[in-house]
Structure formats: C-alpha cells, structure tokens
Enzyme design. Structure first.
Site, PDB file in Angstrom:
ATOM      1  N   TYR A 162       0.827  -1.213   0.000  1.00  0.00           N
ATOM      2  CA  TYR A 162       0.000   0.000   0.000  1.00  0.00           C
ATOM      3  C   TYR A 162       0.859   1.262   0.000  1.00  0.00           C
ATOM      4  O   TYR A 162       0.668   2.158  -0.815  1.00  0.00           O
ATOM      5  CB  TYR A 162      -0.921  -0.023   1.224  1.00  0.00           C
ATOM      6  CG  TYR A 162      -1.868   1.147   1.321  1.00  0.00           C
ATOM      7  CD1 TYR A 162      -2.964   1.246   0.470  1.00  0.00           C
ATOM      8  CD2 TYR A 162      -1.691   2.155   2.275  1.00  0.00           C
ATOM      9  CE1 TYR A 162      -3.863   2.305   0.552  1.00  0.00           C
ATOM     10  CE2 TYR A 162      -2.578   3.217   2.378  1.00  0.00           C
ATOM     11  CZ  TYR A 162      -3.664   3.288   1.519  1.00  0.00           C
ATOM     12  OH  TYR A 162      -4.539   4.342   1.602  1.00  0.00           O
ATOM     13  N   LYS A 166       1.131   4.228  -2.790  1.00  0.00           N
ATOM     14  CA  LYS A 166       0.723   5.620  -2.540  1.00  0.00           C
ATOM     15  C   LYS A 166       1.901   6.590  -2.730  1.00  0.00           C
ATOM     16  O   LYS A 166       1.704   7.744  -3.097  1.00  0.00           O
ATOM     17  CB  LYS A 166       0.111   5.748  -1.137  1.00  0.00           C
ATOM     18  CG  LYS A 166      -1.261   5.050  -1.014  1.00  0.00           C
ATOM     19  CD  LYS A 166      -2.310   5.685  -1.923  1.00  0.00           C
ATOM     20  CE  LYS A 166      -3.694   5.098  -1.734  1.00  0.00           C
ATOM     21  NZ  LYS A 166      -4.717   5.726  -2.570  1.00  0.00           N
TER      22      LYS A 166
END
Ligand SMILES: NC(=O)c1ccc[n+]([C@@H]2O[C@H](COP(=O)([O-])OP(=O)(O)OC[C@H]3O[C@@H](n4cnc5c(N)ncnc54)[C@H](O)[C@@H]3O)[C@@H](O)[C@H]2O)c1
Length: 261
Positions: A162, A166
């Site tokens: 993740y 990002k």
C-alpha cells in the site's frame, strides 16, 4: 437541476461508492459540479447515488449521475470518459479508487498481491488522468485531485504494498503537475492520515492479527487525538477541485491531525 445552483463543470470521481468517495461526491456536488460517480459495480454506484441524494434536503439542488468503471481496465476507463463527456465535458477528475492490499511481512509478500494493488492505485490513477487529459485540456476550469495518503509520504512496517503504491501516486502527482502547470491545470494529492472508515478497520484488524494482539488503534499517536471524518477530507478535496488558487499545484497535502508533523 436547481436554478440557484452554480454549475462550474463536470467532475468524475472513481471509487465513488466507497466511504470517502461518497463524501467527496457530496462535497463536489454541493459546490455546483455535475458529478459522475463511478465504481466497480453499477449496483453499488446506484446505491451510493441514492444514499447521497437521500441525505440532501433538496435533492434537486445536486446533480449526481452514476457510471460503472474499473480503473484497472483501460477500456472501462475509456467508456467512463465517453459517458462523462456526454454530460458536458470533463473539468475535474478525482482519483479516489484504491485498495489497501495485503498487510504482510516482506518475506510473506505475494508479488501477485502487490501487482493487484499497483494495478488499481498506481496504473488506475495514471490511466484515468491520461484518458481524461484531452477533455481537461479543453476546459478553462480543469483540475486533478489524487487521493494518495500519509502512506504516500512515510513508511509503515507490513504495509509495503500500500505505502509504496501511494508513494507512486504522490510521484505521479508531482510529475504530471509539472507537465500541466503551463496549461494552467493544477494537479494535487490529498494525503489523509487515518480516516474513521471500514478500510482503516480492516488494516487495524490485520495489524492486530500479525502482531498477535487483540486490537490495534492509532488514536494515541495522533496529536489531534482522533481519526478524521470523511467529510473533513472531502471538504479539502472540494476546495482543491474548485476554488483553490491555481498556483497551488504539485502539492501533497497532509490532512492527518498532526500525525506526520
Ligand atoms: N480510509 C482511510 O483511512 C484512508 C486514509 C488515507 C487514504 N485513503 C485512500 O482514500 C481512498 C478511499 O478510501 P476509502 O476509505 O473510502 O476506502 P473504500 O474501500 O471504502 O473505498 C474504495 C473504493 O474504491 C473502489 N475500487 C476498488 N478497486 C477499484 C477499481 N479497480 N476500479 C474502480 N473502483 C475501485 C472500491 O469498490 C471502493 O468503493 C483510497 O484511495 C484510499 O487508499 C483512505
């Protein structure tokens, strides 16, 4: 459409049926934009549009339409752009679709899981911007807002998939912002810390499972002492999508109660 509604264009939001997505769609619509709310399934899209309209005292004062689209599928994104353009061009794009992926130690990371996260968070964001660009270029009010995360600016153990995705969203924001600055199209990233949401709940449960503890929560690490409400993040997105100075571009704006200060 209400006659007192200031129509400042059409906004496309991806992942609009999700927790933050609905709040952002509401914020954009209340600022007078025609909103094209998209998400994976038409059922969830229609449910989200109905939920937002039901909350509105005067449902006629907001204009929200739905369209199913998978940001990881280029043809699906192309159909989304065609549909949105029918509503009068595309002025604003909010890249909000995102998945948290696996919470796992690096040794246990399955690269296929990593690919799946990148397909949505990274390639999906880029694909939507790329395909919206011809429309954005012909709008005097074009703006792009990417929903990154505090995870796009700092690391976190067990969140490699993740957080790295990002970071890429922040990187895309900065590169595209530099490229489009001369065209007067602001491109910014919003980086929420912890939002009180099902996604945060899923991450906390996975962290607890990995750590062998009953529960995990981050409130005590946040100077403001609480998680954000989706509406707080949505208001910032609405501001960036409409009235923020156009000179504000390429920013990765943290909204995190001081967590990363
Ligand atoms: N919840 C948080 O604490 C938090 C914090 C920082 C950033 N974010 C980011 O905010 C965004 C929204 O998060 P949320 O909390 O509302 O999560 P959510 O899971 O409620 O919403 C995400 C939405 O994206 C949609 N989606 C997933 N894959 C898709 C695809 N391939 N194509 C189109 N749509 C797809 C899902 O169906 C869902 O409706 C995400 O990008 C997330 O990473 C969330």
């Amino acid at each position: 459409m209400g006659s007192d509604r200031m129509n400042s264009g059409t906004a496309v939001i991806t992942g609009g049926a999700g927790h933050l997505g609905q709040a952002i769609a509401e914020s954009l619509a209340s600022r007078g934009l025609v909103v094209v709310l998209s998400d994976l399934s038409i059922e969830r899209v229609e449910e989200a549009v109905a939920t937002i309209k039901a909350k509105e005292r005067n449902a006629d004062s907001i204009d929200i339409r739905g369209c199913a689209a998978d940001v990881a599928d280029e043809e699906s994104v192309a159909r989304l752009m065609e549909t949105a353009a029918l509503f009068g061009g595309i002025d604003v794009v909010v890249n909000n679709a995102g998945v948290e992926g696996p919470v796992a130690t690096t040794d246990a990371l399955d690269l296929n899981d990593l690919r799946a996260v990148y397909e949505v968070n990274v390639l999906g964001t880029l694909s939507v911007i790329k395909q919206a660009l011809p429309h954005l270029r012909s709008s005097p009010n074009a703006r792009v807002v990417n929903i990154a995360s505090g995870a796009g600016l700092a690391g976190a153990a067990y969140m490699t998939a993740y957080n790295s995705s990002k970071h890429a969203v922040v990187g895309i924001t900065r590169c595209v912002a530099r490229e489009l600055a001369a065209d007067g199209i602001p491109v910014n990233a919003v980086c929420p810390g912890c939002v009180s949401s099902p996604m945060m709940g899923r991450i906390e449960r996975e962290m607890a499972r990995l750590g062998g503890t009953a529960s995990v929560t981050y409130e005590s690490a946040i100077p403001a002492g609480r998680y954000a409400d989706a509406a707080e993040v949505a208001n910032l997105v609405g501001y960036l999508a409409t009235e923020a100075p156009k000179y504000l571009t390429g920013a990765a704006l943290l909204i995190d109660g001081g967590l990363y200060a």
